[in-house]
Design a protein around this motif. Structure first.
Motif, short mmCIF file in Angstrom:
data_model
loop_
_atom_site.label_atom_id
_atom_site.label_comp_id
_atom_site.label_asym_id
_atom_site.label_seq_id
_atom_site.Cartn_x
_atom_site.Cartn_y
_atom_site.Cartn_z
N ARG A 131 0.53 -1.01 0.24
CA ARG A 131 0.23 0.02 -0.22
C ARG A 131 0.89 0.96 0.24
O ARG A 131 0.14 1.87 1.06
CB ARG A 131 -1.24 -0.56 1.02
N PRO A 132 1.40 1.17 -0.88
CA PRO A 132 2.71 2.54 -1.16
C PRO A 132 2.09 3.87 -1.36
O PRO A 132 0.86 4.05 -1.80
CB PRO A 132 3.75 2.48 -1.87
N GLN A 133 2.18 4.78 -0.85
CA GLN A 133 2.82 6.51 -1.09
C GLN A 133 2.62 6.47 -2.97
O GLN A 133 1.96 7.52 -3.10
CB GLN A 133 2.84 7.12 0.09
N GLN A 134 3.75 6.47 -3.01
CA GLN A 134 3.88 6.10 -4.11
C GLN A 134 5.03 5.53 -4.94
O GLN A 134 5.70 4.28 -3.64
CB GLN A 134 5.51 7.88 -3.75
N VAL A 135 4.68 5.29 -6.35
CA VAL A 135 5.23 4.07 -7.15
C VAL A 135 5.89 4.61 -8.49
O VAL A 135 5.36 6.24 -8.76
CB VAL A 135 3.82 3.38 -7.57
N TYR A 136 6.66 3.88 -8.88
CA TYR A 136 7.53 4.73 -9.77
C TYR A 136 8.21 3.31 -10.42
O TYR A 136 8.23 2.05 -9.66
CB TYR A 136 9.28 4.98 -9.27
N THR A 137 8.48 3.73 -11.97
CA THR A 137 8.22 2.25 -12.34
C THR A 137 9.26 3.28 -13.88
O THR A 137 9.41 3.72 -13.75
CB THR A 137 7.29 1.89 -12.78
N HIS A 138 9.26 2.45 -15.37
CA HIS A 138 9.74 3.12 -16.27
C HIS A 138 8.44 3.97 -16.82
O HIS A 138 7.27 3.56 -16.76
CB HIS A 138 9.90 2.09 -17.17
N ASN A 139 8.66 4.87 -17.62
CA ASN A 139 7.80 6.11 -18.49
C ASN A 139 7.21 5.37 -19.29
O ASN A 139 8.29 4.17 -20.28
CB ASN A 139 8.94 6.94 -18.73
N LEU A 140 6.17 6.20 -20.23
CA LEU A 140 5.40 5.31 -21.36
C LEU A 140 6.29 5.47 -23.06
O LEU A 140 6.40 4.48 -23.43
CB LEU A 140 4.47 6.06 -21.46
N THR A 141 7.19 5.68 -22.62
CA THR A 141 8.08 6.91 -24.28
C THR A 141 9.51 6.24 -24.15
O THR A 141 10.55 6.46 -24.75
CB THR A 141 7.85 8.14 -24.17
N ASP A 142 10.37 5.04 -23.33
CA ASP A 142 11.58 4.45 -22.69
C ASP A 142 11.34 3.48 -24.09
O ASP A 142 10.40 2.98 -24.85
CB ASP A 142 11.16 3.84 -21.55
N LYS A 143 12.73 3.89 -25.00
CA LYS A 143 12.85 2.69 -26.21
C LYS A 143 13.26 1.23 -25.82
O LYS A 143 13.55 0.48 -27.32
CB LYS A 143 14.09 3.44 -26.73
N HIS A 144 13.56 0.75 -24.28
CA HIS A 144 13.42 -0.54 -24.37
C HIS A 144 11.80 -1.12 -23.85
O HIS A 144 11.38 -1.19 -23.86
CB HIS A 144 14.47 -0.52 -23.04
#
Length: 287
Positions: A131-144
């Motif tokens: 139940r995190p306050q903030q979530v970080y992941t990859h961005n939608l325009t990453d080229k991988h």
């Protein structure tokens, strides 16, 4: 907690129970590969470091078998590389004092297959437990491709949460494409000026990548310094390191909004800015 892959594991650096470590999580990063977390999520790592009320948990979705290798790692098998990269990632979790580190151990081909439900179910279980306050992941325009796939699976899991369990913010971060191109008004700007020694240490433990032929440590620190200097053309530097992110929170607030629509809106903002500047600096509207 049961995951679908037999090689999945949870590592707790300070040795408390997995249940407690996950429950105290405030900042959660969901990344494709070992070392992606340290490249893209310096800001939440630093924010949580030695802070009694903030705890950072990292999730590594893939097994890391397919990484390029050279030097002393040139003849390392895929399974040997998997084990080495797991060991390196555990070292980073200890250095950064993470609350927990979760390896889901999926082959990249499974993550890139949108029909596969298992990764989404595993991520949803983690979100329920943390139940995190903030979530970080990859961005939608990453080229991988695998990075984008992880971002989309993460968003699918987040969208299955009940509204009261939504994090306050979801961010897509830089790895295989800088977000310098985004309009400043669209960027989430993260100050990573502090603890450069810790940042170097976190990046430096991934010897299989650095000595194996990819200087991610130099490139990442260089990008952060470049972002800080080039952020403002008419003012002196006020930070020594910046990282950028794409705000993905609207995808939780607006269920009808697709990831593609959000990405294209940001690209359109960039396109409009370029066109307006060319027209403004030209001799005619069509210059």
């Amino acid at each position: 907690m049961k995951f679908h892959q037999p090689g999945a594991e949870i590592f707790i650096p300070d040795g408390i129970s997995a249940e407690e470590a996950l429950a105290r999580t405030t900042h959660l990063c969901i990344a494709a590969h070992q070392d992606d977390v340290e490249i893209m999520a310096a800001e939440p790592i630093l924010s949580c470091f030695q802070h009694p009320d903030r705890w950072f948990t990292a999730v590594i979705v893939t097994d890391g078998r397919g990484s390029p290798r050279d030097g002393m790692y040139a003849n390392t098998s895929d399974e040997e590389m998997r084990l080495i990269r797991f060991k390196e990632q555990r070292k980073a979790a200890v250095v950064g004092e993470y609350s927990a580190l979760i390896f889901l151990d999926y082959p990249s081909k499974v993550i890139k297959d949108a029909a596969q439900e298992a990764p989404i179910v595993d991520l949803l279980a983690i979100l329920h437990a943390t139940r995190p306050q903030q979530v970080y992941t990859h961005n939608l325009t990453d080229k991988h491709d695998t990075h984008v796939a992880v971002a989309l699976r993460t968003l699918s899991a987040l969208r299955r949460l009940p509204t009261e369990q939504h994090p306050q913010r979801v961010l897509g971060c830089e790895v295989w494409r800088s977000l310098d191109w985004m309009q400043d008004s669209d960027k989430v700007v993260m100050d990573v000026s502090q603890h450069e020694n810790l940042q170097h240490a976190l990046l430096g433990v991934f010897d299989s990548q650095i000595a194996g032929g990819k200087r991610y440590d130099l490139a990442t620190m260089g990008r952060r310094r470049a972002n800080a200097t080039y952020f403002e053309s008419h003012g002196v530097d006020i930070t020594t390191g910046l990282a950028y992110a794409m705000d993905l929170t609207p995808l939780l607030l607006q269920p009808e909004l697709s990831p593609a629509e959000l990405a294209l809106t940001l690209i359109q903002h960039f396109q409009e800015d370029v066109l307006k500047r060319l027209q403004r600096m030209g001799n005619s509207p069509n210059s």
